[in-house]
Motif scaffolding. Structure first.
Motif, PDB file in Angstrom:
ATOM      1  N   LEU A   1      32.129  90.288  60.161  1.00 29.15           N
ATOM      2  CA  LEU A   1      31.144  90.848  59.244  1.00 29.15           C
ATOM      3  C   LEU A   1      30.034  91.539  60.033  1.00 29.15           C
ATOM      4  O   LEU A   1      29.906  91.358  61.253  1.00 29.15           O
TER       5      LEU A   1
ATOM      6  N   GLU B   1      33.000  79.378  58.876  1.00 27.13           N
ATOM      7  CA  GLU B   1      32.470  80.313  59.860  1.00 27.13           C
ATOM      8  C   GLU B   1      32.959  79.929  61.251  1.00 27.13           C
ATOM      9  O   GLU B   1      33.255  78.756  61.516  1.00 27.13           O
TER      10      GLU B   1
ATOM     11  N   ASP C   1      25.085  81.450  61.193  1.00 23.71           N
ATOM     12  CA  ASP C   1      25.722  82.642  60.623  1.00 23.71           C
ATOM     13  C   ASP C   1      26.246  83.484  61.781  1.00 23.71           C
ATOM     14  O   ASP C   1      25.569  84.367  62.302  1.00 23.71           O
TER      15      ASP C   1
ATOM     16  N   ASP D   1      26.206  91.770  61.201  1.00 24.41           N
ATOM     17  CA  ASP D   1      25.331  90.640  61.512  1.00 24.41           C
ATOM     18  C   ASP D   1      24.353  90.394  60.368  1.00 24.41           C
ATOM     19  O   ASP D   1      24.137  91.253  59.511  1.00 24.41           O
ATOM     20  N   ARG D   2      23.765  89.222  60.357  1.00 25.27           N
ATOM     21  CA  ARG D   2      22.976  88.760  59.209  1.00 25.27           C
ATOM     22  C   ARG D   2      21.745  89.614  58.940  1.00 25.27           C
ATOM     23  O   ARG D   2      21.208  89.584  57.829  1.00 25.27           O
TER      24      ARG D   2
ATOM     25  N   ALA E   1      28.689  85.609  61.730  1.00 25.94           N
ATOM     26  CA  ALA E   1      29.264  86.886  61.273  1.00 25.94           C
ATOM     27  C   ALA E   1      30.768  86.953  61.523  1.00 25.94           C
ATOM     28  O   ALA E   1      31.352  88.030  61.490  1.00 25.94           O
TER      29      ALA E   1
ATOM     30  N   VAL F   1      34.302  84.935  60.166  1.00 25.11           N
ATOM     31  CA  VAL F   1      34.846  83.960  59.221  1.00 25.11           C
ATOM     32  C   VAL F   1      36.309  83.716  59.556  1.00 25.11           C
ATOM     33  O   VAL F   1      37.066  84.662  59.804  1.00 25.11           O
TER      34      VAL F   1
ATOM     35  N   GLN G   1      31.501  83.385  51.672  1.00 25.21           N
ATOM     36  CA  GLN G   1      32.631  82.453  51.641  1.00 25.21           C
ATOM     37  C   GLN G   1      32.838  81.886  50.240  1.00 25.21           C
ATOM     38  O   GLN G   1      33.980  81.745  49.781  1.00 25.21           O
TER      39      GLN G   1
ATOM     40  N   THR H   1      24.249  85.647  52.798  1.00 24.91           N
ATOM     41  CA  THR H   1      24.579  84.847  53.973  1.00 24.91           C
ATOM     42  C   THR H   1      26.090  84.705  54.082  1.00 24.91           C
ATOM     43  O   THR H   1      26.839  84.972  53.131  1.00 24.91           O
ATOM     44  N   ILE H   2      26.531  84.267  55.228  1.00 24.45           N
ATOM     45  CA  ILE H   2      27.967  84.102  55.446  1.00 24.45           C
ATOM     46  C   ILE H   2      28.545  83.046  54.502  1.00 24.45           C
ATOM     47  O   ILE H   2      29.703  83.142  54.073  1.00 24.45           O
ATOM     48  N   TRP H   3      27.720  82.059  54.115  1.00 20.00           N
ATOM     49  CA  TRP H   3      28.207  80.994  53.234  1.00 20.00           C
ATOM     50  C   TRP H   3      28.303  81.474  51.784  1.00 20.00           C
ATOM     51  O   TRP H   3      29.198  81.055  51.061  1.00 20.00           O
TER      52      TRP H   3
END
Length: 624
Positions: free
Chosen positions: A208, A242, A140, A210-211, A142, A144, A222, A217-219
């Motif tokens: 983005l 990502e 991740d 940070d996690r 952050a 994309v 998405q 999550t970044i996924w």
């Protein structure tokens, strides 16, 4: 002081061997070449230097401090001593438990060895395919990367409008901090490695939070954008991934199917067949092809007879037409301290704004300016918007992103689906992308792994002066590897380059336990102790240092295993493999290694007895 010297001399060989076995398996990785060497050499150098320094401290500073601190009278225990004294009960309980298990295993040696082999084989057969494979684990970051395409004939204003709609979808996510957007491409330029692009393509770099500061999550973010973009009119295809989804910068996408051949039409038809075969494939999203035959080209065909009549040539017509469309340099504006700025003269926008107006452009002739339609015909046809080649062959790329499944699993399913497509002679379909990088990396790490274990065996032969004892010691490695694979499954991590690095490190570390046990057994037997008693005493007396080493190593790896800092996702498989493999391997090897030693010793003794009996029989026969 005497006790410190004797204790140091007792474990010096085992501790030194433990350090050397770990360092020697890391050396081949430092010179494996390619991506593996570049990413793993700094880590291996640091680990090797740390191990050498720790050995020097263990053999010098620790005995000195122990001789001073432990020499003081301890009439009353302090808080720490009272606290850690309780661990003695736990160690004693484990010691008794192990001794009971070990006695049973020594009575049923064949069954114990069969169970150990079965554990390894079942793990390799069942667990390894489930965890899949990646070049590097997902992270991740952050950041994309969002790429989209509109129809090739879309006007710049339409592309800008589509970009605005895409940006509104992106900014609807609260975690977005900033967006950088680029639309179009530089026409007439040659691209090496990156593939072609059109003026109707767009690329967004989205940053983005940070996690640790968002719930999704970044996924997951998405996936939300994918659902919205599928409903957006004007977007023909898109890809969301990502930053770092392809660890090697020259790789276009995680999955890249390269179709090549001499004729672009045949290549395009093969691409259509591949797209049909990939429809509905699990774990594959954002499937797109790099180009279509959808770019309208206008051809101006000059009549040679009419051109001669007007005393002009097709080349003159082309030059005049280029000046009408793109303009020509009439002069330049000079500014002091700056480069000259060219002044371009061209038709007014309303006079050449549509392709239909090409025939109205004027060409200089002997009779004065004449419209192009007087000597040429303008027609149109569909063609590919750009040309991509690899090894001088026309190519088209079908790219995709893996989701949920690893790229190794997705590539395997893709190859199975494409197996039914048989390209004509001279054409090929190749599954590339990150999968190709994985094959190269696996070959590099596999070679380093083999060399490392060969060097490990040679080192153990030199230290124990035996060809059999190194086999006993290295029998711990398969059990630790099996345990490491279960760890990857438990933490939902794929087999990847850091995990392979962890296996190499684990192989050099887990043998330390075997060395401690075997070293004690051999010394005890030299002093006349029976074999089984020496084995039991080795576990009883060496379980404490083995557990101390194992627990301290695992505790040190906890931040890496649980990814307690941003960015640790990339290397967490290394920590998982080392920690879980060491944990399971330690508990198994303290039973299996003594059984292996006992079995091999019995086999050697039986062989000696057979040889001795054969020699005696021959001597009796000669005497008769």
């Amino acid at each position: 002081a005497l006790a410190a010297r004797e204790g140091t001399s007792e474990v010096a060989m085992a501790v030194t061997a433990g350090m050397l076995t770990t360092v020697i398996v890391l050396i081949p990785v430092m010179f494996s070449g390619g991506y593996s060497q570049q990413t793993m050499r700094p880590l291996n150098l640091m680990i090797s230097a740390t191990l050498v320094a720790s050995l020097l401290v263990a053999l010098t500073v620790v005995p000195l401090m122990a001789s001073r601190l432990l020499a003081r009278p301890h009439e009353h225990r302090n808080i720490l001593e009272r606290l850690f004294s309780r661990t003695d009960k736990g160690v004693g309980f484990l010691s008794n438990l192990y001794l009971a298990i070990l006695r049973t295993a020594l009575r049923w040696r064949v069954a114990a060895l069969i169970l150990a082999v079965a554990f390894f084989l079942v793990t390799m057969k069942v667990v390894k395919p489930v965890i899949g494979g990646e070049l590097m684990p997902p992270m991740d970051t952050a950041i994309v990367m969002l790429e989209f395409e509109t129809p090739t004939d879309a006007a710049p204003a339409e592309v800008e409008k589509t970009l605005d709609q895409v940006e509104r979808i992106v900014y609807a996510q609260p975690a977005v901090e900033s967006v950088s957007s680029v639309v179009g491409s530089e026409p007439g330029q040659t691209s090496f490695g990156g593939g072609g692009a059109t003026a109707q393509s767009g690329k967004l770099t989205i940053h983005l939070t940070d996690r640790t500061r968002r719930k999704e999550t970044i996924w997951e973010i998405q996936d939300q954008w994918r659902s919205a973009l599928r409903k957006l009119p004007g977007v023909r295809s898109f890809r969301i991934s990502e930053y770092g989804a392809t660890p090697v910068s020259t790789t276009r996408a995680p999955l890249d199917i390269i179709i090549s051949g001499p004729d672009s039409g045949v290549v395009s038809r093969l691409a259509d067949q591949c797209l049909s075969a990939l429809q509905g494939q699990p774990g594959l999203v954002d499937v797109r092809r790099s180009w279509y035959f959808d770019k309208t080209e206008y051809h101006v065909e000059v009549d040679p007879a009419l051109a001669r009549l007007y005393q002009t040539t097709p080349a003159d017509v082309a030059a005049e037409l280029k000046g009408a469309v793109k303009g020509m340099s009439g002069s330049s504006m000079r500014l002091e301290g700056y480069l000259d700025i060219p002044i371009t003269v061209q038709y007014a926008g309303q006079d050449i704004s549509t392709p239909a107006q090409l025939s109205d452009a004027y060409v200089a002739t002997r009779f004065g300016p004449m419209p192009i339609r007087a000597m040429a015909r303008v027609d149109s046809q569909r063609n590919q918007p750009f040309i991509t080649r690899e090894r001088l062959r026309n190519t088209i790329d079908i790219t995709g992103v893996n989701r949920v499944y690893t790229i190794g699993q997705v590539a395997k399913m893709t190859q199975e689906r494409l197996a039914g497509i048989h390209p004509p002679a001279g054409y090929s379909i190749q599954v590339a992308g990150t999968m190709a990088d994985m094959k190269t990396g696996s070959a590099e790490m596999g070679k380093a792994l083999k060399i490392g274990f060969v060097l490990l065996y040679i080192l153990l032969v030199a230290m124990f002066r035996s060809f059999g004892h190194p086999i006993t010691i290295m029998a711990a490695i398969p059990l630790a590897i099996a345990g490491a694979l279960w760890g990857l499954l438990l933490f939902d991590k794929p087999m990847c380059k850091p995990a392979t690095m962890g296996l190499i490190l684990l192989g050099g570390t887990i043998v330390n336990n075997s060395i401690l046990l075997l070293d004690f057994i051999l010394e005890a037997r030299k002093q006349g102790m029976a074999k089984d008693e020496a084995i039991l005493q080795s576990v009883r007396l060496r379980i404490r240092p083995i557990l101390m080493t194992t627990v301290s190593t695992i505790v040190g790896l906890i931040p890496l295993v649980f990814e307690m800092a941003v960015g640790l996702e990339r290397m967490s498989p290394l920590g998982i493999v080392a920690a879980v493999g060491l944990l399971i391997g330690t508990f198994l090897t303290m039973v299996i290694i003594p059984v292996v030693y006992s079995s091999m010793d019995s086999v050697v003794l039986a062989v000696k007895q057979i040889v001795s009996w054969t020699q005696k029989t021959e001597e009796i026969g000669v005497a008769k």
